[in-house]
Design an enzyme around this catalytic site. Structure first.
Site, PDB file in Angstrom:
ATOM      1  N   HIS A 119       2.896 -96.274 -52.854  1.00 18.86           N
ATOM      2  CA  HIS A 119       2.220 -94.949 -52.401  1.00 18.86           C
ATOM      3  C   HIS A 119       1.630 -94.123 -53.355  1.00 18.86           C
ATOM      4  CE1 HIS A 119       2.065 -92.564 -48.527  1.00 18.86           C
ATOM      5  NE2 HIS A 119       2.334 -91.625 -49.261  1.00 18.86           N
ATOM      6  N   HIS A 179      -1.095 -94.363 -48.611  1.00 17.42           N
ATOM      7  CA  HIS A 179      -1.223 -92.811 -48.773  1.00 17.42           C
ATOM      8  C   HIS A 179      -2.687 -92.598 -48.534  1.00 17.42           C
ATOM      9  CE1 HIS A 179      -0.827 -88.819 -50.379  1.00 17.42           C
ATOM     10  NE2 HIS A 179      -1.720 -89.130 -51.279  1.00 17.42           N
ATOM     11  N   ASP A 222       0.410 -96.313 -42.866  1.00 21.08           N
ATOM     12  CA  ASP A 222       1.156 -95.013 -42.591  1.00 21.08           C
ATOM     13  C   ASP A 222       0.820 -94.824 -40.895  1.00 21.08           C
ATOM     14  OD1 ASP A 222       0.775 -95.113 -45.175  1.00 21.08           O
ATOM     15  OD2 ASP A 222       0.786 -93.077 -45.333  1.00 21.08           O
ATOM     16  N   GLU A 270       5.836 -92.552 -43.131  1.00 18.63           N
ATOM     17  CA  GLU A 270       6.032 -90.876 -43.825  1.00 18.63           C
ATOM     18  C   GLU A 270       5.166 -90.163 -42.878  1.00 18.63           C
ATOM     19  OE1 GLU A 270       3.833 -89.831 -47.246  1.00 18.63           O
ATOM     20  OE2 GLU A 270       1.727 -90.466 -46.174  1.00 18.63           O
ATOM     21  N   ASN A 271       4.133 -90.362 -41.978  1.00 18.49           N
ATOM     22  CA  ASN A 271       3.517 -89.295 -41.120  1.00 18.49           C
ATOM     23  C   ASN A 271       4.021 -89.718 -39.729  1.00 18.49           C
ATOM     24  OD1 ASN A 271       1.200 -90.576 -43.065  1.00 18.49           O
ATOM     25  ND2 ASN A 271       1.644 -88.508 -43.319  1.00 18.49           N
ATOM     26  N   HIS A 327      -4.822 -93.529 -46.447  1.00 10.23           N
ATOM     27  CA  HIS A 327      -5.203 -93.771 -45.071  1.00 10.23           C
ATOM     28  C   HIS A 327      -6.227 -94.601 -44.682  1.00 10.23           C
ATOM     29  CE1 HIS A 327      -2.004 -90.592 -43.382  1.00 10.23           C
ATOM     30  NE2 HIS A 327      -1.424 -91.352 -44.266  1.00 10.23           N
ATOM     31  N   HIS A 362       5.422 -87.453 -47.892  1.00  9.49           N
ATOM     32  CA  HIS A 362       5.857 -86.762 -46.968  1.00  9.49           C
ATOM     33  C   HIS A 362       7.154 -86.965 -46.766  1.00  9.49           C
ATOM     34  CE1 HIS A 362       2.235 -84.615 -45.635  1.00  9.49           C
ATOM     35  NE2 HIS A 362       1.578 -85.875 -45.876  1.00  9.49           N
TER      36      HIS A 362
HETATM   37 FE   FE2 Z   1       0.345 -90.935 -45.174  1.00  8.26          FE
HETATM   38 FE   FE2 Z   2       1.269 -89.987 -48.544  1.00 12.43          FE
END
Ligand code: FE2
Ligand code: FE2
Length: 264
Positions: free
Chosen positions: A150, A175, A6, A37-38, A177, A66
């Site tokens: 994820h 997901h 991510d 996604e981030n 992290h 996200h």
């Molecule tokens: Fe994430």
């Molecule tokens: Fe996520």
């Protein structure tokens, strides 16, 4: 191939810009996939963010929970073939849950994104059935298949990889992290890592300034969580795959510091 965990906010995008061209050469990479996604200030992704990520040398961007945080994402869902969202949304959801990447001199590579259901919000379809069906569909076209799963729970991710062992080249989780240390190639030839980690500021709580996160836990009151700034790392996993058989040959975690932040 390199899969990048991510990408969080501007620091994560900076890390890609400065580190990825060198890594492509140094590691001899043919394909780079990244979870975006981030990318937009920690929440979601815009077409501008995606353009920046592609221009740094990423071939395909995957997503996660996200997905809907930036309304402009609809442009990516409707018009960008290199953008893949979780496949287990209802059938009429915009966008695509997989893509077959065709690059010169390489076998077709199927890339699937799916989202877990354990300890996660949202009522998505069963990811095990959705992924199994998609692997069956892509198999005849793509000798190499990669899944970004994820998901929050390690058990759900390990179970997914076990189910797919021998049918796909690699399953990598995203997901949480937090990069895990359980890289393995299962007996059928599927490489697996529970979580690739994240690309962004690690002097943080999973990418956000740590102080407001601690306050949130202390007070149970809402707080803003700005993206942190320091100790920026590019994290992911390098996987070597036999293009003829689709079996993984090696898997190694990657965690590279952005030089400006190497001293601390
Ligand atoms: Fe994430
Ligand atoms: Fe996520």
């Amino acid at each position: 191939m390199l899969f990048i965990g991510d990408i969080v906010g501007a620091p994560g995008r900076e890390a890609l810009h400065w580190l990825l061209p060198g890594l492509r050469k140094e590691l001899g990479l043919d394909v780079v996939i990244a979870n975006g996604e981030n990318a937009a200030d920690g929440r979601g992704i815009t077409p501008e963010n995606a353009a920046e990520i592609f221009s740094a040398g990423v071939d395909v961007i995957t997503c996660g929970d996200h997905l809907w945080d930036q309304k402009e994402v609809i442009e990516l869902l409707d018009g960008e073939q290199r953008f893949v969202r979780p496949i287990n949304y209802p059938a009429d959801t915009p966008g695509q849950g997989s893509v077959v990447l065709e690059l010169d001199g390489l076998p077709p590579i199927g890339i699937i994104n799916a989202q877990g259901r354990v300890f996660m919000r949202g009522e998505l379809d069963n990811p095990f059935h959705a992924v199994a069906d998609e692997v069956k569909r892509l198999g005849p076209r793509a000798p190499v298949i990669f899944l970004d799963f994820h998901a929050e729970a390690t058990s759900e991710k390990i179970a997914m990889a076990r189910m797919l062992d021998g049918q796909v080249s690699a399953v990598v989780g995203t997901h949480t992290h937090v990069q895990t240390a359980d890289e393995i190639i299962f007996p059928g030839g599927t490489a697996f890592l529970c979580d690739a980690g994240f690309t962004g500021p690690h002097d943080s709580v999973i990418g956000r300034d740590w102080e407001p996160v601690v306050q949130k836990f202390l007070t149970s009151q809402p707080h803003r969580f700005p993206v942190a700034k320091n100790r920026v790392l590019l994290q992911g996993v390098q996987i070597e795959i036999d293009g003829a058989t689709g079996k993984a040959l090696s898997i190694a975690r990657v965690s590279e510091a952005l030089p400006a932040f190497k001293e601390g």
